[in-house]
Motif scaffolding. Structure first.
Motif, PDB file in Angstrom:
ATOM      1  N   ALA A   1       0.834  -1.210   0.000  1.00  0.00           N
ATOM      2  CA  ALA A   1       0.000   0.000   0.000  1.00  0.00           C
ATOM      3  C   ALA A   1       0.864   1.253   0.000  1.00  0.00           C
ATOM      4  O   ALA A   1       1.928   1.297   0.611  1.00  0.00           O
ATOM      5  CB  ALA A   1      -0.924   0.000   1.213  1.00  0.00           C
ATOM      6  N   GLN A   2       0.384   2.256  -0.713  1.00  0.00           N
ATOM      7  CA  GLN A   2       1.059   3.548  -0.754  1.00  0.00           C
ATOM      8  C   GLN A   2       0.092   4.632  -0.293  1.00  0.00           C
ATOM      9  O   GLN A   2      -1.094   4.575  -0.592  1.00  0.00           O
ATOM     10  CB  GLN A   2       1.532   3.868  -2.174  1.00  0.00           C
ATOM     11  CG  GLN A   2       2.600   2.946  -2.679  1.00  0.00           C
ATOM     12  CD  GLN A   2       3.029   3.327  -4.086  1.00  0.00           C
ATOM     13  OE1 GLN A   2       2.451   4.218  -4.722  1.00  0.00           O
ATOM     14  NE2 GLN A   2       4.046   2.659  -4.589  1.00  0.00           N
ATOM     15  N   VAL A   3       0.643   5.599   0.422  1.00  0.00           N
ATOM     16  CA  VAL A   3      -0.157   6.726   0.892  1.00  0.00           C
ATOM     17  C   VAL A   3       0.463   8.000   0.335  1.00  0.00           C
ATOM     18  O   VAL A   3       1.654   8.245   0.510  1.00  0.00           O
ATOM     19  CB  VAL A   3      -0.195   6.779   2.431  1.00  0.00           C
ATOM     20  CG1 VAL A   3      -0.917   8.025   2.906  1.00  0.00           C
ATOM     21  CG2 VAL A   3      -0.832   5.525   2.986  1.00  0.00           C
ATOM     22  N   ASN A   4      -0.355   8.784  -0.348  1.00  0.00           N
ATOM     23  CA  ASN A   4       0.093  10.048  -0.927  1.00  0.00           C
ATOM     24  C   ASN A   4      -0.769  11.173  -0.373  1.00  0.00           C
ATOM     25  O   ASN A   4      -1.863  11.415  -0.881  1.00  0.00           O
ATOM     26  CB  ASN A   4      -0.005  10.020  -2.455  1.00  0.00           C
ATOM     27  CG  ASN A   4       0.829   8.924  -3.053  1.00  0.00           C
ATOM     28  OD1 ASN A   4       1.968   8.722  -2.659  1.00  0.00           O
ATOM     29  ND2 ASN A   4       0.258   8.185  -3.994  1.00  0.00           N
ATOM     30  N   PRO A   5      -0.307  11.854   0.671  1.00  0.00           N
ATOM     31  CA  PRO A   5      -1.119  12.938   1.229  1.00  0.00           C
ATOM     32  C   PRO A   5      -1.253  14.097   0.244  1.00  0.00           C
ATOM     33  O   PRO A   5      -0.294  14.465  -0.438  1.00  0.00           O
ATOM     34  CB  PRO A   5      -0.355  13.379   2.469  1.00  0.00           C
ATOM     35  CG  PRO A   5       0.897  12.587   2.513  1.00  0.00           C
ATOM     36  CD  PRO A   5       0.931  11.659   1.358  1.00  0.00           C
ATOM     37  N   VAL A   6      -2.440  14.631   0.152  1.00  0.00           N
ATOM     38  CA  VAL A   6      -2.714  15.797  -0.689  1.00  0.00           C
ATOM     39  C   VAL A   6      -3.309  16.866   0.218  1.00  0.00           C
ATOM     40  O   VAL A   6      -4.314  16.633   0.888  1.00  0.00           O
ATOM     41  CB  VAL A   6      -3.697  15.449  -1.831  1.00  0.00           C
ATOM     42  CG1 VAL A   6      -4.031  16.691  -2.638  1.00  0.00           C
ATOM     43  CG2 VAL A   6      -3.120  14.362  -2.716  1.00  0.00           C
ATOM     44  N   ILE A   7      -2.671  18.012   0.237  1.00  0.00           N
ATOM     45  CA  ILE A   7      -3.133  19.128   1.052  1.00  0.00           C
ATOM     46  C   ILE A   7      -3.797  20.140   0.125  1.00  0.00           C
ATOM     47  O   ILE A   7      -3.158  20.657  -0.792  1.00  0.00           O
ATOM     48  CB  ILE A   7      -1.962  19.797   1.817  1.00  0.00           C
ATOM     49  CG1 ILE A   7      -1.114  18.754   2.538  1.00  0.00           C
ATOM     50  CG2 ILE A   7      -2.484  20.876   2.750  1.00  0.00           C
ATOM     51  CD1 ILE A   7      -1.856  17.866   3.502  1.00  0.00           C
ATOM     52  N   ILE A   8      -5.054  20.416   0.366  1.00  0.00           N
ATOM     53  CA  ILE A   8      -5.795  21.386  -0.443  1.00  0.00           C
ATOM     54  C   ILE A   8      -6.057  22.605   0.417  1.00  0.00           C
ATOM     55  O   ILE A   8      -6.712  22.503   1.469  1.00  0.00           O
ATOM     56  CB  ILE A   8      -7.119  20.797  -0.959  1.00  0.00           C
ATOM     57  CG1 ILE A   8      -6.840  19.549  -1.796  1.00  0.00           C
ATOM     58  CG2 ILE A   8      -7.897  21.842  -1.750  1.00  0.00           C
ATOM     59  CD1 ILE A   8      -8.075  18.755  -2.150  1.00  0.00           C
ATOM     60  N   GLU A   9      -5.537  23.741   0.004  1.00  0.00           N
ATOM     61  CA  GLU A   9      -5.714  24.971   0.771  1.00  0.00           C
ATOM     62  C   GLU A   9      -7.101  25.548   0.504  1.00  0.00           C
ATOM     63  O   GLU A   9      -7.543  25.618  -0.624  1.00  0.00           O
ATOM     64  CB  GLU A   9      -4.628  25.974   0.409  1.00  0.00           C
ATOM     65  CG  GLU A   9      -3.252  25.508   0.847  1.00  0.00           C
ATOM     66  CD  GLU A   9      -2.153  26.535   0.596  1.00  0.00           C
ATOM     67  OE1 GLU A   9      -2.479  27.731   0.439  1.00  0.00           O
ATOM     68  OE2 GLU A   9      -0.993  26.133   0.567  1.00  0.00           O
ATOM     69  N   ARG A  10      -7.749  25.958   1.575  1.00  0.00           N
ATOM     70  CA  ARG A  10      -9.083  26.552   1.509  1.00  0.00           C
ATOM     71  C   ARG A  10      -9.041  27.983   2.018  1.00  0.00           C
ATOM     72  O   ARG A  10      -8.027  28.424   2.571  1.00  0.00           O
ATOM     73  CB  ARG A  10     -10.068  25.746   2.359  1.00  0.00           C
ATOM     74  CG  ARG A  10     -10.171  24.297   2.014  1.00  0.00           C
ATOM     75  CD  ARG A  10     -10.995  24.129   0.777  1.00  0.00           C
ATOM     76  NE  ARG A  10     -11.202  22.699   0.513  1.00  0.00           N
ATOM     77  CZ  ARG A  10     -11.751  22.266  -0.556  1.00  0.00           C
ATOM     78  NH1 ARG A  10     -12.151  23.089  -1.477  1.00  0.00           N
ATOM     79  NH2 ARG A  10     -11.900  20.972  -0.747  1.00  0.00           N
ATOM     80  N   ALA A  11     -10.145  28.652   1.938  1.00  0.00           N
ATOM     81  CA  ALA A  11     -10.237  30.029   2.458  1.00  0.00           C
ATOM     82  C   ALA A  11     -10.165  30.001   3.977  1.00  0.00           C
ATOM     83  O   ALA A  11     -10.333  28.962   4.607  1.00  0.00           O
ATOM     84  CB  ALA A  11     -11.550  30.656   1.990  1.00  0.00           C
ATOM     85  N   ASP A  12      -9.926  31.125   4.555  1.00  0.00           N
ATOM     86  CA  ASP A  12      -9.905  31.316   6.003  1.00  0.00           C
ATOM     87  C   ASP A  12      -8.833  30.483   6.698  1.00  0.00           C
ATOM     88  O   ASP A  12      -9.047  29.968   7.805  1.00  0.00           O
ATOM     89  CB  ASP A  12     -11.271  31.017   6.636  1.00  0.00           C
ATOM     90  CG  ASP A  12     -12.356  31.930   6.107  1.00  0.00           C
ATOM     91  OD1 ASP A  12     -12.042  33.128   5.861  1.00  0.00           O
ATOM     92  OD2 ASP A  12     -13.502  31.479   5.935  1.00  0.00           O
TER      93      ASP A  12
END
Length: 177
Positions: A163-174
């Motif tokens: 298994a592989q884990v690829n974190p994705v960070i999505i920037e939001r407002a505030d």
């Protein structure tokens, strides 16, 4: 093509410029360093700027700087380290103006949602229970890396060693992620 000719006077000029540059850099470097390091002083006030969600008094408490006490450069360094150790801040800077310390902070974003995608074998609830990330906690990279390792361990527990884990960070407002 032009040929490069060597002149007897070129080398000493380079050496003189280099030595002059080193001397100037050394002198200005010492001057700037001497000005940046404050001498011990009696603290009259601690001001905080850049905070949005976290109260200024909370930051003062983390800093462990108290009015009326003698503050040394080591104390200022300890204050920065203690504020960083809270895990709530992306950046912390301390400046001294007279007998006042100004603490400038940039808060870490807040986790809005933790979502899992591409997981067929283990359901979202089990993965959510396997990680320490939760909505409304302060985001920091070390926590995301630890959560990635926890997810890999969860998959290994059910026999998925590739298994592989690829974190994705999505920037939001505030200031949310």
């Amino acid at each position: 093509m032009r040929s490069i000719q060597r002149f007897k006077g070129v080398r000493p000029v380079r050496v003189a410029l280099f030595a002059g540059t080193m001397l100037a850099t050394g002198l200005f470097g010492l001057s700037a360093t001497a000005q940046a390091i404050p001498r011990p002083f009696t603290l009259q006030d601690v001001q905080v700027q850049g905070n949005v969600r976290i109260e200024a008094e909370t930051i003062r408490i983390y800093s462990e700087l108290a009015r009326g006490e003698t503050v040394t450069p080591s104390d200022l360094n300890d204050a920065v380290q203690a504020i960083y150790a809270s895990g709530l801040f992306e950046d912390v800077q301390v400046q001294v103006a007279g007998n006042t310390v100004l603490i400038a902070v940039v808060e870490n974003p807040i986790i809005n949602v933790v979502a899992f995608e591409g997981n067929d074998l283990v359901d979202d609830e089990a993965l959510g229970a396997a990680v320490d990330l939760r909505p409304r906690l302060a985001y920091n990279r070390a926590d995301v890396e630890a959560a990635s390792a926890q997810l890999i361990d969860a998959y290994r527990a059910v026999g998925r060693f590739d298994a592989q884990v690829n974190p994705v960070i999505i920037e939001r407002a505030d200031n949310r992620v």
